[in-house]
Design a protein around this motif. Structure first.
Motif, PDB file in Angstrom:
ATOM      1  N   GLN B 268       0.827  -1.202   0.000  1.00 18.96           N
ATOM      2  CA  GLN B 268       0.000   0.000   0.000  1.00 18.96           C
ATOM      3  C   GLN B 268       0.866   1.259   0.000  1.00 18.96           C
ATOM      4  O   GLN B 268       0.577   2.224  -0.693  1.00 18.96           O
ATOM      5  CB  GLN B 268      -0.930  -0.002   1.215  1.00 18.96           C
ATOM      6  N   ALA B 272       1.299   3.906  -3.279  1.00 23.88           N
ATOM      7  CA  ALA B 272       1.097   5.344  -3.101  1.00 23.88           C
ATOM      8  C   ALA B 272       2.355   6.115  -3.503  1.00 23.88           C
ATOM      9  O   ALA B 272       2.272   7.157  -4.160  1.00 23.88           O
ATOM     10  CB  ALA B 272       0.724   5.647  -1.651  1.00 23.88           C
ATOM     11  N   GLN B 281      -0.161  13.300   1.729  1.00 30.14           N
ATOM     12  CA  GLN B 281      -1.254  12.746   0.916  1.00 30.14           C
ATOM     13  C   GLN B 281      -1.346  11.246   1.126  1.00 30.14           C
ATOM     14  O   GLN B 281      -2.434  10.694   1.323  1.00 30.14           O
ATOM     15  CB  GLN B 281      -1.009  13.048  -0.568  1.00 30.14           C
ATOM     16  N   LEU B 285      -4.659   9.904   2.831  1.00 27.17           N
ATOM     17  CA  LEU B 285      -5.626   9.317   1.898  1.00 27.17           C
ATOM     18  C   LEU B 285      -5.562   7.793   1.859  1.00 27.17           C
ATOM     19  O   LEU B 285      -6.561   7.133   1.581  1.00 27.17           O
ATOM     20  CB  LEU B 285      -5.378   9.846   0.478  1.00 27.17           C
ATOM     21  N   ILE B 286      -4.396   7.240   2.103  1.00 20.67           N
ATOM     22  CA  ILE B 286      -4.240   5.791   1.937  1.00 20.67           C
ATOM     23  C   ILE B 286      -3.992   5.087   3.268  1.00 20.67           C
ATOM     24  O   ILE B 286      -4.678   4.117   3.608  1.00 20.67           O
ATOM     25  CB  ILE B 286      -3.037   5.476   1.002  1.00 20.67           C
ATOM     26  N   PRO B 289      -6.708   6.122   6.673  1.00 23.46           N
ATOM     27  CA  PRO B 289      -8.072   5.608   6.529  1.00 23.46           C
ATOM     28  C   PRO B 289      -8.143   4.093   6.704  1.00 23.46           C
ATOM     29  O   PRO B 289      -9.088   3.577   7.290  1.00 23.46           O
ATOM     30  CB  PRO B 289      -8.467   5.997   5.105  1.00 23.46           C
ATOM     31  N   GLN B 290      -7.119   3.395   6.233  1.00 14.05           N
ATOM     32  CA  GLN B 290      -7.148   1.940   6.382  1.00 14.05           C
ATOM     33  C   GLN B 290      -6.719   1.520   7.773  1.00 14.05           C
ATOM     34  O   GLN B 290      -7.325   0.640   8.388  1.00 14.05           O
ATOM     35  CB  GLN B 290      -6.221   1.293   5.359  1.00 14.05           C
ATOM     36  N   ARG B 293      -9.434   2.270  10.472  1.00 17.76           N
ATOM     37  CA  ARG B 293     -10.569   1.352  10.381  1.00 17.76           C
ATOM     38  C   ARG B 293     -10.290   0.030  11.056  1.00 17.76           C
ATOM     39  O   ARG B 293     -11.151  -0.567  11.680  1.00 17.76           O
ATOM     40  CB  ARG B 293     -10.831   1.012   8.911  1.00 17.76           C
ATOM     41  N   HIS B 370     -16.266  -2.537   2.507  1.00 21.40           N
ATOM     42  CA  HIS B 370     -15.478  -2.915   1.339  1.00 21.40           C
ATOM     43  C   HIS B 370     -14.790  -4.259   1.512  1.00 21.40           C
ATOM     44  O   HIS B 370     -14.350  -4.859   0.560  1.00 21.40           O
ATOM     45  CB  HIS B 370     -14.425  -1.845   1.056  1.00 21.40           C
TER      46      HIS B 370
END
Ligand SMILES: Nc1ncnc2c1ncn2[C@@H]1O[C@H](COP(=O)(O)OP(=O)(O)OP(=O)(O)O)[C@@H](O)[C@H]1O
Ligand SMILES: [Mg+2]
Lengths: 263, 373
Positions: B268, B272, B281, B285-286, B289-290, B293, B370
């Motif tokens: 990941q 990116a 960023q 953004l990557i 968020p993961q 969660r 998801h």
């Protein structure tokens, strides 16, 4: 030697006159004490398609990952589109904008939809308006033949579909160069073809491509040159015909006999 | 022929295989031993429930008469614990909720609590998760501050020493988590930094704070901290406790967040990077968020823990909800009615913590959609 191979040689000779898209000169890299790239010299002309093959652990991934600095080389010079890789962050940003990469394990962002995966970099790196980025993404998803999956999450797609999304995602940045690191190795046999078809189509558009793969059929069909690596060295370089049908070194002969047995 | 079996269509499973009867049969009465255990536990459960109902409702006393000497609690004492004396709540709830805040002005802390709850509800709605939410927070917290302190808009000034009860608990918990959470993200990122100075600083912070009990941090904040300050300069006691809580919560949350960062595959980060995203960023953004969660359950667990740990400020003499409750029954007339008071205060904590836990489960399911096909 066949006529098509002659043509390919002429073509690559003509391309060699232009300044190289990728240039590696005297590149050395170590992982700790392990010498993984040994004095690698290679120039890729604009529009040229180069396939890299070699046994496991020979440094193929490391070499192409050095080109966009996912790995750092310690000695030698690497230049992309005339920009030399250095500690200058702006040079690196400029290079990464021009170079798209497709990984063996897809590396899609699982928390974003297919469309969001594709629009992310154009919006944030290229500062493209969201609407334009989405149009571009849909156009490229259509080109890899999965526009109907745009609203799904990567986890809902098959491996072949995911890899095609990954290709579309890289293309959305409008790169001049595409790097592929074993794009079909993680796929079930029935999905390999759909990904290779997309790559063949891409090669037809004149994209500069560097592909690590053991797919001989693909190499013969699209490669201008094949690079054979072993133990961190570039051992042989030539047209697919020269490399596959007339290997000069014992190392390449051994490798070919092994992968032919495997297929 | 295979066609013959298809033409009959799918059948429902037999009634003994599904439904509550089947569930009870497999889970409660699957053999003589489990049947015996079920019956014994069922008996105890029902008996306990019945005696609680007796105590809390049937035998309970809801109010007591009052005369010149104050409330007459003798009838409560005559029950000798067989019924609850809810009169203590009726009599003392204002003090428990708002402490020593001037009685006529109680509407102000009450309104402040309502504003806090409104703020929580707004923040819980995902549609509002935009940067404007930060403005809402600033606006609401300013309004709460003005209500509590007063001194403007014709509100009388109430010094912080007189605040108490529920608003104190909500202030400590809300500011505590609102600052500790971003701090923890920075520290977790810092611990993975390639810059040695930042990394060492973050590791030191986490290890130092984690190795010390919160109580001693609070003591240090209230007793030692002023010694280090120049003469005459005095930071509010509540603020000092607040800083101690933020630092403490930050260290714990940082480890939770770091767990999420570590669980993320290397690919990941590489994807990116290869796209040319900048560090922030990529992180915003990557990665986060993961990572966040993945750690919602332990994150909320820590949040809930700290909500309750704010009650430790009682040792440095700040009147939070629990301290106010304890103080309410110091008065001779009401001595001995601790159970009722603690049940009341416990239910307030329970409401807030249960809401957090319930919300987090919904959020987790929604944000991880998801992952499911
Ligand atoms: N991050 C790393 N740290 C240490 N050693 C590494 C690292 N990555 C690769 N290597 C080593 O470097 C050598 C070259 O690895 P590389 O991945 O480039 O080989 P490859 O040709 O791509 O092989 P494969 O066909 O298995 O992908 C191997 O010996 C490998 O073990
Ligand atoms: Mg590899």
């Amino acid at each position: 030697m066949s006529a098509s191979a002659d043509l390919a040689q002429i073509a690559s000779a003509a391309k060699a006159d232009a300044p190289p898209a990728i240039e590696l000169a005297g590149v050395n890299k170590w992982f700790g004490a392990l010498h993984v790239l040994r004095d690698v010299n290679l120039a890729v002309a604009p529009g040229e398609r180069v396939v890299v093959c070699g046994p496991s652990g020979s440094g193929k991934s490391t070499m192409i990952r050095c080109i966009n600095r996912l790995e750092m080389h310690q000695e030698g010079r690497i230049a992309v589109e005339g920009i030399e890789l250095s500690d200058d962050v702006r040079a690196l940003d400029a290079i990464r904008r021009e170079v798209g990469m497709v990984f063996q394990s897809f590396n899609l962002f699982p928390h974003l939809t297919v469309l969001e995966n594709c629009t992310l970099a154009p919006i944030w790196v290229r500062r493209m308006p969201k609407k334009d980025a989405e149009e571009l993404a849909m156009e490229l998803l259509a080109r890899v033949k999965i526009p109907e999956q745009a609203k799904k999450y990567p986890g809902q797609l098959s491996g072949g579909q995911q890899q095609r999304v990954a290709i579309a995602r890289a293309l959305c940045m409008r790169p001049k160069i595409m790097l592929f690191d074993e794009p079909t190795s993680a796929l079930d046999p029935e999905m390999i073809k759909e990904v290779l078809d997309v790559m063949v189509e891409l090669a037809g558009t004149g994209m500069t491509m560097m592909v690590v793969t053991h797919e001989m059929g693909f190499a013969r069909q699209v490669a201008d040159r094949v690079v054979f690596m072993d133990q961190g060295e570039v051992v042989e370089v030539g047209t697919p015909d020269q490399v596959f049908n007339a290997p000069k070194t014992d190392r390449l002969k051994l490798f070919l006999s092994q992968i032919l047995r495997g297929h | 022929m295979s066609d013959a079996s298809i033409s009959t269509g799918p059948r429902k499973p037999p009634i003994t295989a599904v439904g509550p009867i089947a569930w009870a049969k497999t889970n409660l009465f699957s053999g003589w031993l489990s049947t015996a255990v079920t019956l014994a536990l069922g008996y105890l459960l029902i008996k306990a429930a019945l005696s609680f109902v007796d105590w809390a409702f049937i035998n309970a006393i809801w109010s007591v008469p009052s005369n010149a000497q104050g409330p007459q609690t003798q009838i409560c004492r005559d029950m000798q614990g067989s019924g609850a004396c809810w009169a203590v709540i009726g009599e003392k709830h204002r003090f428990m909720l708002f402490g020593t805040y001037p009685y006529e002005e109680h509407w102000r802390p009450a309104l402040a609590c309502v504003l806090f709850v409104v703020l929580y509800i707004i923040s819980a709605i995902r549609r509002f998760w935009r940067w404007e939410l930060a403005l809402v927070w600033i606006g609401m917290l300013t309004a709460i501050g003005m209500l509590m302190w007063g001194g403007i808009f014709g509100l009388s000034y109430v010094p912080q020493e007189r605040w108490g009860g529920l608003p104190i608990t909500l202030i400590l918990a809300t500011f505590g988590l609102a600052f500790a959470f971003p701090l923890s993200i920075l520290v977790a990122l810092g611990r993975r930094s390639s810059l040695p100075a930042i990394k060492v600083l973050c590791v030191l912070y986490v290890e130092l704070i984690r190795g010390v009990p919160l109580i001693s941090l609070l003591f240090m904040a209230s007793v030692m901290f002023p010694l280090f300050l120049p003469e005459g300069m005095n930071i509010d006691k509540l603020l000092r406790a607040q800083i101690a809580i933020i630092l403490f919560a930050g260290a714990y949350l940082a480890e939770v967040v770091r767990g999420g960062l570590q669980a993320l595959p290397k690919g990941q980060y590489e994807a990116a990077d290869a796209m040319g995203l900048s560090f922030w960023q990529k992180t915003g953004l990557i990665i986060l968020p993961q990572a966040l969660r993945m750690v919602i359950p332990p994150l909320v667990n820590t949040f809930i823990g700290f909500f309750k740990d704010t009650s430790l400020v009682l040792i440095i003499g700040i009147f939070d909800l629990l301290t106010a409750g304890k103080t309410a029954i110091v008065e001779p007339a009401w001595q001995g009615f601790g159970v009722e008071v603690y049940v009341f205060i416990g239910s307030i904590y329970l409401i807030f913590c249960y809401a957090m836990s319930k919300y987090s489960r919904g959020l987790e399911a929604e944000l991880n959609r998801h992952r499911h096909r």
